[in-house]
Write a protein that holds these residues in place. Structure first.
Motif, PDB file in Angstrom:
ATOM      1  N   ASP A 138      -5.082  21.170   6.669  1.00 31.86           N
ATOM      2  CA  ASP A 138      -3.773  20.540   6.506  1.00 31.86           C
ATOM      3  C   ASP A 138      -3.754  19.661   5.271  1.00 31.86           C
ATOM      4  O   ASP A 138      -3.032  18.668   5.215  1.00 31.86           O
ATOM      5  CB  ASP A 138      -3.445  19.691   7.741  1.00 31.86           C
ATOM      6  CG  ASP A 138      -3.279  20.542   8.969  1.00 31.86           C
ATOM      7  OD1 ASP A 138      -2.901  21.711   8.810  1.00 31.86           O
ATOM      8  OD2 ASP A 138      -3.548  20.055  10.074  1.00 31.86           O
ATOM      9  N   THR A 139      -4.521  20.006   4.286  1.00 33.31           N
ATOM     10  CA  THR A 139      -4.692  19.148   3.129  1.00 33.31           C
ATOM     11  C   THR A 139      -4.607  19.950   1.842  1.00 33.31           C
ATOM     12  O   THR A 139      -5.141  21.058   1.752  1.00 33.31           O
ATOM     13  CB  THR A 139      -6.065  18.455   3.181  1.00 33.31           C
ATOM     14  OG1 THR A 139      -6.169  17.742   4.404  1.00 33.31           O
ATOM     15  CG2 THR A 139      -6.243  17.493   2.024  1.00 33.31           C
ATOM     16  N   ASP A 180      -7.169  14.334  -2.541  1.00 37.79           N
ATOM     17  CA  ASP A 180      -6.610  15.033  -1.389  1.00 37.79           C
ATOM     18  C   ASP A 180      -5.220  14.491  -1.079  1.00 37.79           C
ATOM     19  O   ASP A 180      -4.984  13.284  -1.156  1.00 37.79           O
ATOM     20  CB  ASP A 180      -7.508  14.850  -0.161  1.00 37.79           C
ATOM     21  CG  ASP A 180      -8.786  15.661  -0.266  1.00 37.79           C
ATOM     22  OD1 ASP A 180      -8.705  16.812  -0.702  1.00 37.79           O
ATOM     23  OD2 ASP A 180      -9.853  15.135   0.070  1.00 37.79           O
ATOM     24  N   TYR A 194      -2.256  14.544   1.980  1.00 33.64           N
ATOM     25  CA  TYR A 194      -2.114  14.840   3.401  1.00 33.64           C
ATOM     26  C   TYR A 194      -0.975  14.006   3.982  1.00 33.64           C
ATOM     27  O   TYR A 194      -0.502  13.053   3.376  1.00 33.64           O
ATOM     28  CB  TYR A 194      -3.410  14.535   4.157  1.00 33.64           C
ATOM     29  CG  TYR A 194      -3.751  13.081   4.194  1.00 33.64           C
ATOM     30  CD1 TYR A 194      -3.456  12.307   5.304  1.00 33.64           C
ATOM     31  CD2 TYR A 194      -4.325  12.451   3.087  1.00 33.64           C
ATOM     32  CE1 TYR A 194      -3.740  10.959   5.323  1.00 33.64           C
ATOM     33  CE2 TYR A 194      -4.606  11.109   3.103  1.00 33.64           C
ATOM     34  CZ  TYR A 194      -4.315  10.365   4.222  1.00 33.64           C
ATOM     35  OH  TYR A 194      -4.598   9.021   4.244  1.00 33.64           O
ATOM     36  N   GLN A 245      -0.067  13.509  13.755  1.00 33.87           N
ATOM     37  CA  GLN A 245      -0.235  14.722  12.966  1.00 33.87           C
ATOM     38  C   GLN A 245      -0.095  15.985  13.803  1.00 33.87           C
ATOM     39  O   GLN A 245       0.116  17.061  13.276  1.00 33.87           O
ATOM     40  CB  GLN A 245      -1.613  14.744  12.282  1.00 33.87           C
ATOM     41  CG  GLN A 245      -1.689  13.802  11.102  1.00 33.87           C
ATOM     42  CD  GLN A 245      -3.033  13.908  10.450  1.00 33.87           C
ATOM     43  OE1 GLN A 245      -4.035  13.692  11.099  1.00 33.87           O
ATOM     44  NE2 GLN A 245      -3.071  14.246   9.192  1.00 33.87           N
TER      45      GLN A 245
END
Length: 940
Positions: free
Chosen positions: A48-49, A139, A141, A195
Motif C-alpha cells: 500500500d505504499t 515512501d 502512504y 488503513q
C-alpha cells in the motif's frame, strides 16, 4: 510529518523497503557531502505504499519540503543529480497517491529537484537512509489517522486477514466433544488505525512488510560503547509506567471452550424420544428461551426419563450461554448449580469429568478465585474420575496454582506448579507448570526470582518457547524493573521477534523506545521506535503509550492551536487504556510537552493542579521533582532575559511551598544571579557561597556527577567569577581579588565570562593604582582575542579610559576608533558602549584643540543616539565649539535642535549665550561711530 530535512546520513543495516519505514524515520542527523556521481533509482508500488529508492552515493546530501502550491500538496525533494533513465522513469510515474512527478534539473549546486504532486493532505511521506547498500528512500502512504474522504473513495485500501491457530497437541481428551461446524478458525489479526489493513498473527508478520530487511530487530540493539552514562543518570527522573503482566491462557482450557460437548439422541418412535429430540434441536438452534420452557414441561411430564442425563448437562450449557450473552449473574449461578448437580447425579457420565474441571476454570475466569479453589479441590478429591494418570486432575492442580496466584498466595501457587511438573504424566502440562512459576513471582514483584524461573523453564523445556510468550515479555519487564536495561532490551527484542502479533508487542516496542532513550541513543532512533509502534498497531489501546510520548515530544514545534489539539488527544487517548496511573502519566506527558516548549508556568500549574486533586494516589517525588525543575527553568529563563524583577517574584511565589525543601543548586544559583542583577550584592553573595560550598563538599562523589547531569549548575570557575564581581560591587577588593585568583581554567569559560573576568581584573588593578598593569592586561587580551565584536567593545572602552589616565590620548583615540569600526562592520556593539566611545573621542579631540575632529565625533553621536538617549549636554558642547569659533549662526542652528523634556537647562544656557552675543554685536556697531575711540579700545 517532516516539512524540511536536516541534511545527513545515519545507517540502518539491511533496510531496503517500507519494512523499516518508521525506524529510520525522518530524524537522522549528521553531516554529509555531495558526490559528483550521477544518482540512479526506481519508483514503484510496494503493498500500500509508493516506494522510491535512489542509489549511487555513499554520503547523502538532500532536503525534503512539503508545500502547498495553488491548492495542491507538493513534496519537493532536492537530491544529487539524477541520470537520464531515472528522470524518465520518475517523470512518467503516476498513481492514486502521487498524481504526477516532475524533475527540475536546475536545482541549487547542480542538484535536481523532484516535485511529487500528492492526491491529498492524507498522503504522508517518510524519507530514510540505509547502509549496505547505501540508499536514499522515500515512501508515500495513507496517514493512519487521516479522516476518510467525503466522496467515500479510499486509496489503496485492503481488508486482508490471515488466520492462525495454535499448534495441535497430542493430548488425551477430557470428555467426548465435537467441533462446531459453523465455528470460524481462531484468528489473531492486527489492524493498523484506519488503513483497513490486517496483519497476520503468524510468521508472515515477522518476515513481512516491516521486518524483511531486519528480522532480528537489530535496529533496536545498542552496543556497550554506545551507552551514555549521563543519559542513564538522567533517565532516573523519567516516568515509565509499569506494563501489565502477560498472562498466557491455559491451553487445555482454551481448547475446551471451543470444543462443545457431544449431545446425541438416537431417534425412536416414542413420544418421549420425540420431545427429547425437540429439546436437542432447540439447543442446537440456540432457541434458549423456548428450550427452557420446553425443558420444564418435559421434566414435569417425564421425571424419570432416560434422557435426563443429556438434558441436565445441556440445560446447564443453556444457562451459561445466556450469561455470556446477557451478563445476568442469575444465569451464571444457575449454570454452575446445574453443572454441580449433573456431575453429582451422573458421576459415571463421560461428561462428568470434563464438566467438573470446567466449573473450576469458569470460576477462575470470572475472577472468583476462592470458589475456583474449592471446585478444583473437589475435582481432585472425586474418586469417580480417572486415577493417578488423570490429565484432568493435573489440569485442576494447574488451575489451583493460578487461583493461589490471584489470591497472592505465592508459596501455595508454586507448590501446585511444582507438583504438576513433578507428577504429571502429560509432558505438555509439565512444561506449562514450569513456565507459569515465573508468573507467580512477577505478580509478587519478586523480579529476581521471576527471571530465574523463566530462564530455568526456557533451558529445561525449550519446546515451550513458541507457546509461552509470558516467559519473554514478563522476564523483560522484570529485568526493566530491576534496572538491568541491556538484558531487558535483548529480551524484549526476542519477544517481538517470536511473537510480533501478540497484544503485548505494542508494549514491548514502546519499552524498547524508552530503553533506547535511557541508553542515550540518537533521538531519531527513539522516535523511530515510537513511530513504528504507532504504525504497526495504530490506535489500539496497547499502542497508546507510544502515541502519548510522540505527541509530548512533538509539542515543542507545534503552533498554539496544534498544542491545544495535542493536549486534548493525549488526555482522550489515556482513557482508552486500562493501566494503573495512566491519567497521571498523561498529565506528566502534557507537562513535559509544555516544558519542551519553554512554557514552564503551564507545566507547573498543570502538575500542581493534579497533585492537589489526587493527594492520596499521586507519585509525590515524580511530580514534585518536575514542578521544581520547571520553576527553576522559569527562573533561569527570566534571568537570562535580564528580567531579574520577574525572577525574584517567581522565587518569592514558590519559596515557601514547592521550593521550601528543594536542594537544587541551580535554583539557588539563579536566585543569586537575580539579586546580583538587581544590585543587591550582599544577597547574591549569600546564595553564591551556599552553592560553591556545596559543590566543594560533594566534589568527586557520585552525587556530584548526578547533580551535574540533572541540574544546570555552574562550574566552580563561574561561581568564583560571580563572587568576585559581587565583592567588587561591595568594594571588598581584596576578597574580590582572591576569588578571581581561584579561577583555574579561564580558557574553558564562555566568551562573555572571559571578558567579564578581564574587566573585573582591570577594575581591581585600577583600584590599586596599577594602571600600567591594567593596560597591559587589556592590551594582551585584545591582541589575542578572536571572539565576538560585541564582547570586546567594553574592554576597548576601558582601555581607552586607562590610556587617558596615562596621558596617552593618541593611543586612547586608537582604542575608541576600534569600537567605532567594530560597530560599522558588525552593527552589534551595545549602543551604550558606542555612545560613550564617541563622546570620549570628542572630548579627547577637544582637549587637543582639534575642534574639527571633535565636532565630527559629537555630530555622529547626536545623529545616531539623540532620539533614544539624553544627549542635551553634548548638543550644548557642540554648539559652544562653533560659538567660540565665532560661527554664531552655526551655533544657533545646533542649539535650536534640543530634544527631550529634560533639555531645558542646556537650552536656556544656550539662549543666554546667544543673547549676550547679540548685545556685544550691537555694542560694537555703536562704538564704531565714536571717532575718538582708538582701534584697540574698539576691539575690547
Amino acid at each position: 510529518m517532516c516539512n524540511s530535512r536536516t541534511k545527513g546520513r545515519e545507517g540502518v543495516q539491511g533496510v531496503n523497503t517500507l519494512r523499516n519505514l518508521i525506524v529510520a524515520g525522518c530524524l537522522f542527523f549528521g553531516l554529509a557531502s555531495a558526490q559528483a556521481a550521477k544518482v540512479n533509482g526506481i519508483i514503484n508500488f510496494q503493498g500500500d505504499t509508493v516506494h522510491m529508492e535512489l542509489s549511487g552515493q555513499q554520503n547523502w546530501d538532500y532536503d525534503v519540503k512539503r508545500l502547498d502550491k495553488k491548492g495542491q500538496v507538493v513534496v519537493e525533494m532536492t537530491v544529487p543529480a539524477l541520470d537520464e533513465s531515472t528522470i524518465g522513469s520518475l517523470s512518467s510515474f503516476k498513481s492514486d497517491f502521487v498524481t504526477s512527478v516532475a524533475v527540475d534539473r536546475k536545482g541549487p549546486d547542480g542538484k535536481n529537484v523532484i516535485q511529487f504532486t500528492l492526491s491529498g493532505e492524507d498522503i504522508e511521506t517518510f524519507d530514510y537512509l540505509t547502509d549496505q547498500p547505501s540508499r536514499l528512500i522515500m515512501d508515500f502512504y495513507v496517514n493512519p489517522s487521516a479522516k476518510p474522504k467525503k466522496d467515500g473513495k479510499a486509496v489503496a485500501k485492503k481488508d486482508t486477514q490471515i488466520p492462525t491457530e495454535l499448534p495441535a497437541k497430542d493430548v488425551k481428551p477430557v470428555a467426548k466433544a465435537k467441533t462446531d461446524k459453523n465455528r470460524k478458525p481462531a484468528a489473531d489479526t492486527l489492524a493498523i488505525a484506519d488503513q483497513g489493513v490486517g496483519f497476520a498473527a503468524n510468521d508472515s508478520v515477522k518476515s513481512g512488510i516491516f521486518d524483511g530487511g531486519d528480522p532480528d530487530y537489530s535496529r533496536f540493539s545498542v552496543k556497550d560503547y554506545e551507552i551514555k552514562e549521563e543519559a542513564m543518570i538522567r533517565a532516573k527522573d523519567n516516568y515509565y509506567i509499569p506494563f501489565p503482566m502477560l498472562e498466557t491462557p491455559v491451553s487445555y482450557w482454551e481448547k475446551m471452550k471451543i470444543t462443545p460437548a457431544i449431545y446425541q439422541i438416537s431417534p425412536q418412535s416414542t413420544e418421549e424420544n420425540k420431545q427429547a429430540r425437540l429439546l436437542l434441536t432447540l439447543f442446537e438452534k440456540q432457541r434458549y428461551g423456548v428450550y427452557l420452557k420446553t425443558q420444564a414441561w418435559f421434566k414435569d411430564k417425564y421425571p424419570k426419563s432416560e434422557y435426563n442425563e443429556v438434558i441436565d448437562f445441556m440445560t446447564a450449557d443453556v444457562h451459561l450461554a445466556l450469561w455470556k450473552e446477557e451478563g445476568r449473574m442469575k444465569d451464571y449461578d444457575e449454570a454452575m448449580q446445574k453443572y454441580k448437580e449433573a456431575v453429582a447425579k451422573y458421576p459415571r457420565s463421560p461428561l462428568a469429568e470434563r464438566t467438573s474441571v470446567k466449573t473450576g476454570f469458569l470460576a477462575l475466569e470470572k475472577g472468583d478465585a476462592l470458589n475456583s479453589l474449592r471446585l478444583f479441590q473437589e475435582h481432585i478429591d472425586n474418586k469417580n474420575f480417572s486415577g493417578k494418570e488423570s490429565v484432568s486432575k493435573d489440569l485442576a492442580r494447574l488451575g489451583m496454582g493460578l487461583a493461589f496466584m490471584k489470591l497472592n498466595k505465592w508459596t501455595d501457587a508454586i507448590a501446585q506448579f511444582d507438583q504438576v511438573e513433578k507428577e504429571a504424566f502429560n509432558r505438555d502440562l509439565k512444561v506449562e507448570a514450569a513456565y507459569r512459576r515465573g508468573d507467580v513471582w512477577v505478580r509478587g514483584k519478586n523480579y529476581a526470582k521471576a527471571v530465574d524461573e523463566y530462564q530455568k523453564a526456557l533451558k529445561k523445556y525449550p519446546e515451550g518457547q513458541s507457546s509461552y510468550p509470558n516467559a519473554f515479555f514478563n522476564q523483560a519487564e522484570s529485568l526493566f524493573m530491576m534496572n538491568k536495561y541491556p538484558q531487558s532490551l535483548d529480551t524484549y527484542r526476542e519477544f517481538v521477534k517470536k511473537f510480533p502479533s501478540s497484544n503485548h508487542s505494542a508494549f514491548a516496542m514502546t519499552r524498547m523506545g524508552e530503553l533506547l532513550e535511557i541508553f542515550g541513543a540518537d533521538k531519531s532512533r527513539v522516535m523511530g521506535a515510537y513511530l513504528e509502534t504507532y504504525f504497526r498497531y495504530g490506535e489500539t489501546p496497547n499502542a497508546v503509550i507510544a502515541r502519548l510520548r510522540l505527541l509530548s515530544t512533538r509539542m515543542k514545534g507545534m503552533k498554539p492551536k496544534e498544542v491545544n489539539h495535542a493536549v486534548e488527544e493525549i488526555m482522550s487517548l489515556a482513557k482508552k487504556i486500562d493501566l494503573p496511573n495512566i491519567e497521571q502519566f498523561a498529565t506528566v506527558m502534557v507537562a513535559d510537552g509544555y516544558t519542551h516548549r519553554g512554557e514552564h508556568q503551564k507545566a507547573v500549574d498543570l502538575l500542581s493542579k493534579y497533585y492537589k486533586e489526587h493527594p492520596t494516589s499521586v507519585d509525590v517525588p515524580l511530580l514534585t521533582n518536575r514542578i521544581v525543575s520547571n520553576i527553576n527553568d522559569k527562573l533561569e529563563s527570566e534571568v537570562n532575559d535580564g528580567n531579574f524583577i520577574k525572577a525574584l517574584k517567581t522565587h518569592s511565589q514558590y519559596a515557601d511551598n514547592w521550593l521550601k525543601n528543594s536542594k537544587r543548586l541551580d535554583t539557588k544559583y539563579n536566585v543569586g544571579r537575580a539579586f546580583e542583577m538587581a544590585g543587591v550584592p550582599v544577597e547574591a553573595e549569600r546564595y553564591y557561597k551556599d552553592v560553591l560550598n556545596r559543590i566543594y563538599a560533594i566534589r568527586g562523589t557520585a552525587e556530584a556527577k548526578e547533580i551535574q547531569v540533572k541540574e544546570q549548575i555552574p562550574s566552580e570557575d563561574e561561581l568564583n567569577l560571580r563572587l568576585s564581581n559581587v565583592f567588587t560591587q561591595e568594594q571588598k577588593y581584596n576578597q574580590a581579588y582572591d576569588y578571581l585568583k581561584n579561577i583555574k581554567t579561564p580558557e574553558k569559560m564562555d566568551e562573555q565570562s572571559q571578558i567579564e573576568r578581564v574587566n573585573i581584573a582591570v577594575r581591581l588593578l585600577e583600584k590599586r593604582g596599577d594602571n600600567d598593569s591594567a593596560v597591559r592586561y587589556l592590551g594582551e587580551l585584545l591582541r589575542t582575542w578572536k571572539g565576538q565584536p560585541q564582547l570586546v567593545a567594553e574592554p576597548y572602552l576601558k582601555l581607552a579610559e586607562l590610556q587617558v589616565k596615562q596621558s596617552k590620548p593618541d593611543e586612547a583615540i586608537q582604542s575608541l576608533e576600534m569600537i567605532d569600526k567594530l560597530q560599522s562592520d558588525s552593527g552589534k556593539i551595545s549602543p551604550v558602549i558606542h555612545a560613550k566611545a564617541l563622546e570620549m573621542m570628542g572630548d579627547i579631540y577637544l582637549s587637543k584643540k582639534q575642534q574639527d575632529l571633535a565636532t565630527g565625533s559629537y555630530e555622529k553621536l547626536l545623529e545616531k543616539y539623540e532620539d533614544n538617549r539624553p544627549l542635551s549636554s553634548i548638543r550644548y558642547k557642540l554648539g559652544q565649539i562653533y560659538f567660540k569659533a565665532g560661527e554664531i549662526q552655526k551655533a544657533a542652528e545646533v542649539w535650536n535642535d534640543f530634544k527631550g523634556d529634560k533639555s531645558g537647562f542646556w537650552k536656556n544656557l544656550a539662549q543666554e549665550q546667544l543673547k549676550n552675543s547679540e548685545w556685544r554685536d550691537d555694542y560694537k556697531k555703536y562704538i564704531k561711530r565714536i571717532p575718538a575711540m582708538s582701534e584697540n579700545e574698539q576691539g575690547q
